[in-house]
Design a protein around this motif. Structure first.
Motif, PDB file in Angstrom:
ATOM      1  N   ASP A   1       0.837  -1.205   0.000  1.00  0.00           N
ATOM      2  CA  ASP A   1       0.000   0.000   0.000  1.00  0.00           C
ATOM      3  C   ASP A   1       0.870   1.252   0.000  1.00  0.00           C
ATOM      4  OD1 ASP A   1      -2.281  -1.533   0.032  1.00  0.00           O
ATOM      5  OD2 ASP A   1      -2.564  -1.401   2.196  1.00  0.00           O
ATOM      6  N   ALA A   2       1.956   1.212   0.803  1.00  0.00           N
ATOM      7  CA  ALA A   2       2.856   2.363   0.865  1.00  0.00           C
ATOM      8  C   ALA A   2       3.528   2.593  -0.486  1.00  0.00           C
ATOM      9  CB  ALA A   2       3.912   2.138   1.956  1.00  0.00           C
ATOM     10  N   GLU A   3       3.951   1.514  -1.129  1.00  0.00           N
ATOM     11  CA  GLU A   3       4.626   1.642  -2.428  1.00  0.00           C
ATOM     12  C   GLU A   3       3.667   2.177  -3.489  1.00  0.00           C
ATOM     13  OE1 GLU A   3       7.972  -1.908  -1.904  1.00  0.00           O
ATOM     14  OE2 GLU A   3       6.018  -2.369  -2.795  1.00  0.00           O
ATOM     15  N   ALA A   4       2.424   1.729  -3.442  1.00  0.00           N
ATOM     16  CA  ALA A   4       1.445   2.227  -4.420  1.00  0.00           C
ATOM     17  C   ALA A   4       1.193   3.713  -4.216  1.00  0.00           C
ATOM     18  CB  ALA A   4       0.147   1.437  -4.275  1.00  0.00           C
ATOM     19  N   HIS A   5       1.082   4.139  -2.958  1.00  0.00           N
ATOM     20  CA  HIS A   5       0.853   5.568  -2.687  1.00  0.00           C
ATOM     21  C   HIS A   5       2.077   6.390  -3.079  1.00  0.00           C
ATOM     22  CE1 HIS A   5      -0.933   9.062  -0.757  1.00  0.00           C
ATOM     23  NE2 HIS A   5       0.231   9.278  -0.141  1.00  0.00           N
ATOM     24  N   ALA A   6       3.262   5.855  -2.815  1.00  0.00           N
ATOM     25  CA  ALA A   6       4.490   6.578  -3.174  1.00  0.00           C
ATOM     26  C   ALA A   6       4.559   6.804  -4.678  1.00  0.00           C
ATOM     27  CB  ALA A   6       5.711   5.797  -2.687  1.00  0.00           C
ATOM     28  N   ALA A   7       4.151   5.791  -5.437  1.00  0.00           N
ATOM     29  CA  ALA A   7       4.156   5.948  -6.898  1.00  0.00           C
ATOM     30  C   ALA A   7       3.158   7.009  -7.328  1.00  0.00           C
ATOM     31  CB  ALA A   7       3.823   4.599  -7.543  1.00  0.00           C
ATOM     32  N   GLU A   8       2.033   7.067  -6.622  1.00  0.00           N
ATOM     33  CA  GLU A   8       0.976   8.023  -6.963  1.00  0.00           C
ATOM     34  C   GLU A   8       1.397   9.456  -6.681  1.00  0.00           C
ATOM     35  OE1 GLU A   8      -3.531   9.035  -5.319  1.00  0.00           O
ATOM     36  OE2 GLU A   8      -2.755   6.986  -5.155  1.00  0.00           O
ATOM     37  N   VAL A   9       2.124   9.666  -5.594  1.00  0.00           N
ATOM     38  CA  VAL A   9       2.489  11.031  -5.193  1.00  0.00           C
ATOM     39  C   VAL A   9       3.942  11.361  -5.535  1.00  0.00           C
ATOM     40  CG1 VAL A   9       0.772  11.047  -3.341  1.00  0.00           C
ATOM     41  CG2 VAL A   9       3.126  10.315  -2.832  1.00  0.00           C
ATOM     42  N   LYS A  10       4.562  10.470  -6.343  1.00  0.00           N
ATOM     43  CA  LYS A  10       5.968  10.657  -6.738  1.00  0.00           C
ATOM     44  C   LYS A  10       6.842  10.847  -5.495  1.00  0.00           C
ATOM     45  CE  LYS A  10       4.678  12.720 -11.170  1.00  0.00           C
ATOM     46  NZ  LYS A  10       4.770  13.904 -12.067  1.00  0.00           N
ATOM     47  N   GLY A  11       6.588   9.971  -4.525  1.00  0.00           N
ATOM     48  CA  GLY A  11       7.336  10.062  -3.276  1.00  0.00           C
ATOM     49  C   GLY A  11       8.197   8.845  -3.052  1.00  0.00           C
ATOM     50  N   GLN A  12       8.563   8.637  -1.802  1.00  0.00           N
ATOM     51  CA  GLN A  12       9.414   7.506  -1.442  1.00  0.00           C
ATOM     52  C   GLN A  12       8.918   6.880  -0.145  1.00  0.00           C
ATOM     53  OE1 GLN A  12      13.398   8.717  -0.133  1.00  0.00           O
ATOM     54  NE2 GLN A  12      12.701  10.854  -0.053  1.00  0.00           N
ATOM     55  N   VAL A  13       9.159   5.578  -0.020  1.00  0.00           N
ATOM     56  CA  VAL A  13       8.808   4.855   1.196  1.00  0.00           C
ATOM     57  C   VAL A  13      10.016   4.871   2.122  1.00  0.00           C
ATOM     58  CG1 VAL A  13       8.054   2.657   2.174  1.00  0.00           C
ATOM     59  CG2 VAL A  13       7.232   3.368  -0.091  1.00  0.00           C
ATOM     60  N   ILE A  14       9.779   5.299   3.353  1.00  0.00           N
ATOM     61  CA  ILE A  14      10.875   5.381   4.322  1.00  0.00           C
ATOM     62  C   ILE A  14      10.399   4.817   5.656  1.00  0.00           C
ATOM     63  CG2 ILE A  14      12.010   7.373   3.255  1.00  0.00           C
ATOM     64  CD1 ILE A  14      10.542   9.202   5.168  1.00  0.00           C
ATOM     65  N   ASP A  15      11.342   4.564   6.550  1.00  0.00           N
ATOM     66  CA  ASP A  15      10.975   4.067   7.878  1.00  0.00           C
ATOM     67  C   ASP A  15      10.960   5.223   8.882  1.00  0.00           C
ATOM     68  OD1 ASP A  15      13.642   4.593   8.311  1.00  0.00           O
ATOM     69  OD2 ASP A  15      14.230   2.488   8.495  1.00  0.00           O
ATOM     70  N   LEU A  16      10.591   4.919  10.114  1.00  0.00           N
ATOM     71  CA  LEU A  16      10.476   5.970  11.127  1.00  0.00           C
ATOM     72  C   LEU A  16      11.804   6.689  11.382  1.00  0.00           C
ATOM     73  CD1 LEU A  16       8.903   7.504  13.339  1.00  0.00           C
ATOM     74  CD2 LEU A  16       9.414   5.588  14.889  1.00  0.00           C
ATOM     75  N   PRO A  17      12.913   5.959  11.581  1.00  0.00           N
ATOM     76  CA  PRO A  17      14.176   6.686  11.833  1.00  0.00           C
ATOM     77  C   PRO A  17      14.537   7.643  10.704  1.00  0.00           C
ATOM     78  CG  PRO A  17      14.408   4.373  12.430  1.00  0.00           C
ATOM     79  CD  PRO A  17      13.083   4.499  11.727  1.00  0.00           C
ATOM     80  N   THR A  18      14.295   7.230   9.461  1.00  0.00           N
ATOM     81  CA  THR A  18      14.609   8.115   8.325  1.00  0.00           C
ATOM     82  C   THR A  18      13.699   9.336   8.333  1.00  0.00           C
ATOM     83  OG1 THR A  18      15.266   6.180   7.036  1.00  0.00           O
ATOM     84  CG2 THR A  18      14.826   8.214   5.817  1.00  0.00           C
ATOM     85  N   ALA A  19      12.415   9.099   8.636  1.00  0.00           N
ATOM     86  CA  ALA A  19      11.481  10.222   8.685  1.00  0.00           C
ATOM     87  C   ALA A  19      11.864  11.191   9.799  1.00  0.00           C
ATOM     88  CB  ALA A  19      10.057   9.703   8.891  1.00  0.00           C
ATOM     89  N   VAL A  20      12.248  10.669  10.946  1.00  0.00           N
ATOM     90  CA  VAL A  20      12.619  11.523  12.084  1.00  0.00           C
ATOM     91  C   VAL A  20      13.899  12.292  11.782  1.00  0.00           C
ATOM     92  CG1 VAL A  20      13.385  11.501  14.498  1.00  0.00           C
ATOM     93  CG2 VAL A  20      11.445  10.079  13.775  1.00  0.00           C
ATOM     94  N   ALA A  21      14.815  11.648  11.056  1.00  0.00           N
ATOM     95  CA  ALA A  21      16.121  12.272  10.798  1.00  0.00           C
ATOM     96  C   ALA A  21      15.978  13.624  10.106  1.00  0.00           C
ATOM     97  CB  ALA A  21      16.976  11.323   9.949  1.00  0.00           C
ATOM     98  N   ALA A  22      14.931  13.771   9.287  1.00  0.00           N
ATOM     99  CA  ALA A  22      14.739  15.027   8.574  1.00  0.00           C
ATOM    100  C   ALA A  22      14.397  16.175   9.515  1.00  0.00           C
ATOM    101  CB  ALA A  22      13.632  14.864   7.540  1.00  0.00           C
ATOM    102  N   PHE A  23      14.023  15.872  10.753  1.00  0.00           N
ATOM    103  CA  PHE A  23      13.628  16.912  11.713  1.00  0.00           C
ATOM    104  C   PHE A  23      14.672  17.132  12.805  1.00  0.00           C
ATOM    105  CE2 PHE A  23       9.801  15.549   9.642  1.00  0.00           C
ATOM    106  CZ  PHE A  23       9.043  16.699   9.522  1.00  0.00           C
ATOM    107  N   ILE A  24      15.801  16.464  12.685  1.00  0.00           N
ATOM    108  CA  ILE A  24      16.874  16.674  13.654  1.00  0.00           C
ATOM    109  C   ILE A  24      17.647  17.926  13.255  1.00  0.00           C
ATOM    110  CG2 ILE A  24      19.027  15.738  14.601  1.00  0.00           C
ATOM    111  CD1 ILE A  24      17.885  12.944  14.115  1.00  0.00           C
ATOM    112  N   PRO A  25      17.764  18.882  14.157  1.00  0.00           N
ATOM    113  CA  PRO A  25      18.481  20.119  13.816  1.00  0.00           C
ATOM    114  C   PRO A  25      19.896  19.810  13.344  1.00  0.00           C
ATOM    115  CG  PRO A  25      17.326  20.340  15.902  1.00  0.00           C
ATOM    116  CD  PRO A  25      17.246  18.896  15.531  1.00  0.00           C
ATOM    117  N   SER A  26      20.340  20.549  12.322  1.00  0.00           N
ATOM    118  CA  SER A  26      21.680  20.303  11.765  1.00  0.00           C
ATOM    119  C   SER A  26      22.772  20.883  12.634  1.00  0.00           C
ATOM    120  CB  SER A  26      21.766  20.889  10.349  1.00  0.00           C
ATOM    121  OG  SER A  26      21.445  22.272  10.369  1.00  0.00           O
ATOM    122  N   GLU A  27      22.425  21.810  13.498  1.00  0.00           N
ATOM    123  CA  GLU A  27      23.465  22.406  14.368  1.00  0.00           C
ATOM    124  C   GLU A  27      23.083  22.239  15.829  1.00  0.00           C
ATOM    125  OE1 GLU A  27      24.002  26.463  13.344  1.00  0.00           O
ATOM    126  OE2 GLU A  27      24.742  26.031  11.320  1.00  0.00           O
TER     127      GLU A  27
END
Length: 458
Positions: A432-458
């Motif tokens: 289901d995730a892969e089908a939605h990713a194809a629909e929205v031109k996105g990517q399937v990721i796990d929780l740690p990867t999703a959280v990593a985008a919100f970790i301050p760089s400094e």
């Protein structure tokens, strides 16, 4: 459905409507078979037992003025042994899942004179979630068809066994899977040790394995398209001799459900102490938006589901015929509702669909110190997780919702999809995730990867 000739449904008129009572023994033995490791039975099992709700509602006047009650509870790992003990007249009342329920009714009707009655539900999940097929966490299996040539264990005779049979029939792999009989505890241990390719089990074993990090779902009961329900059966001879006792038991079931709905946090804390199941796992069933809708009514849709379940077992030649009209009666639960001043027909008409009922519910973090914290959006949730991780805060669990079904999930097992537009969605199933990713031109990721985008760089 069967309608007793007793004039049930009139609440306080129940006693007056009963046939002349036989001389009552001084002691009435009430033996109940329940399952402390099956969440969907709790409102007719562990909660009634531990809060002594049956004792509260048992009749104590009139013909019962001089009666003493001897209540015994027997805990089983699945529904099959409860039926065997009911056949042996060691138990009067049993609580179990859908497939064991119909096996119970059919086995009794197979005898010349013994019968049980299906008298109430305990709860349901409209989507069918609760049963699941789990593989070891490190397995490379992600779908049911990948089980061809593999070994799958399940508690034979359980609701999970029935779901597995239907899933294999639907997928066409029945003849290509080696089926083994294993109890929930043994199956979960073998998943943890990687000694079995997959294990099918009932609520909440798959979530226990997910929470402990030993297993991963590859098939959820919601994929069968059949509601998953549990209920109460009683020996007919016991019910006819002590109808007020049966009604009292169902009043206890109703009160147990009301208590959980009004006090979910207290309930999961206490149920953890009573059962040993982690409260974070119980929360996924008993919280707002959780898997389990507590409801003792007998809906036409449930009868249809049970009849469908029976056809699944007939294909496997695993069950005798069952006369549903003779087996099912609403009379006792209607009497219980009437005695409590509740509207049975209103509750019977209400069906909770997680896909609509859970739409827009906040996602949640269970902070070890601060309790349940709620967030309106996934970015707010991911930002909070990142900040808590930065401070070293202990998080007991985190919960999101499957976009496809509305089911509540552990965030750590969910498949996140990050769309091209920066929006996030979460899914139970990888396809289901892969089908939605194809629909929205996105990517399937796990929780740690999703959280990593919100970790301050400094």
């Amino acid at each position: 459905m069967k309608h007793m000739r007793l004039g049930f449904g009139l609440g306080l008129a129940l006693t007056a409507a009963l046939p002349s009572m036989p001389a009552l023994a001084k002691t009435i033995d009430i033996a109940i078979g329940h399952q402390s490791m099956c969440t969907d039975t709790y409102t007719a099992g562990i909660v009634v037992k531990e809060k002594q709700l049956l004792e509260k509602h048992l009749p104590k006047d009139g013909a019962y003025a001089d009666v003493e009650y001897n209540i015994t509870w027997a805990d089983y790992s699945s529904g099959g042994p409860i039926t065997n003990q009911m056949l042996a007249n060691k138990l009067n009342i049993g609580v179990m899942g859908d497939y064991p329920l119909i096996v119970n009714g059919a086995k009794f009707q197979e005898t010349d004179s013994l019968r049980t009655l299906y008298i109430a539900g305990t709860g349901y999940n409209l989507k069918g979630s609760g049963n699941a097929v789990v593989v070891p966490a490190a397995s490379d299996i992600y779908s049911l068809d990948q089980l061809k040539g593999k070994s799958v264990s399940t508690p034979v005779g359980s609701a999970a066994w029935g779901m597995l049979l239907k899933a294999m029939q639907d997928t066409g792999i029945t003849e290509e899977v080696s089926l083994k009989n294993q109890s929930p505890a043994v199956g979960a241990a073998n998943i943890a040790a990687g000694k079995i390719d997959a294990h099918s089990d009932f609520c909440p074993w798959s979530e226990i394995m997910e929470f402990r990090g030993t297993g991963r779902k590859i098939y959820d009961g919601s994929e069968t398209g059949v509601p998953y329900l549990h209920g109460v059966v009683v020996r007919q001879d016991f019910a006819e001799e002590h109808p007020e006792v049966v009604t009292a038991f169902l009043k206890a079931v109703i009160e147990a459900g009301n208590w959980i709905e009004e006090n979910p946090s207290e309930a999961v804390d206490l149920m953890e102490k009573w059962t040993g199941v982690e409260k974070e796992v119980l929360y996924i069933y008993f919280s707002n938006g959780g898997h389990l809708t507590l409801d003792p009514t007998i809906k036409d849709k449930w009868v249809d589901a049970l009849k469908l379940d029976h056809t699944v077992l007939v294909k496997e030649k695993a069950i005798p015929p069952l006369d549903f009209d003779e087996w099912i009666t609403e009379d006792y639960i209607k009497a219980a509702y009437a005695d409590l001043g509740m509207d049975y027909e209103a509750d019977k008409a209400a069906i909770v669909d997680p896909e609509t009922a859970n739409a827009g519910l906040p996602v949640e973090i269970w902070h070890a110190r601060d309790g349940i914290l709620q967030y309106k959006t996934l970015p707010e949730f991911l930002k909070a997780v990142a900040e808590f991780q930065g401070t070293g805060a202990k998080l007991n669990a985190a919960y999101v919702y499957d976009k496809a079904t509305g089911l509540k999930l552990f965030a750590k097992t969910a498949y996140f999809v990050l769309g091209e537009d920066g929006a996030y969605e979460t899914f139970l199933r990888k396809p289901d995730a892969e089908a939605h990713a194809a629909e929205v031109k996105g990517q399937v990721i796990d929780l740690p990867t999703a959280v990593a985008a919100f970790i301050p760089s400094e």
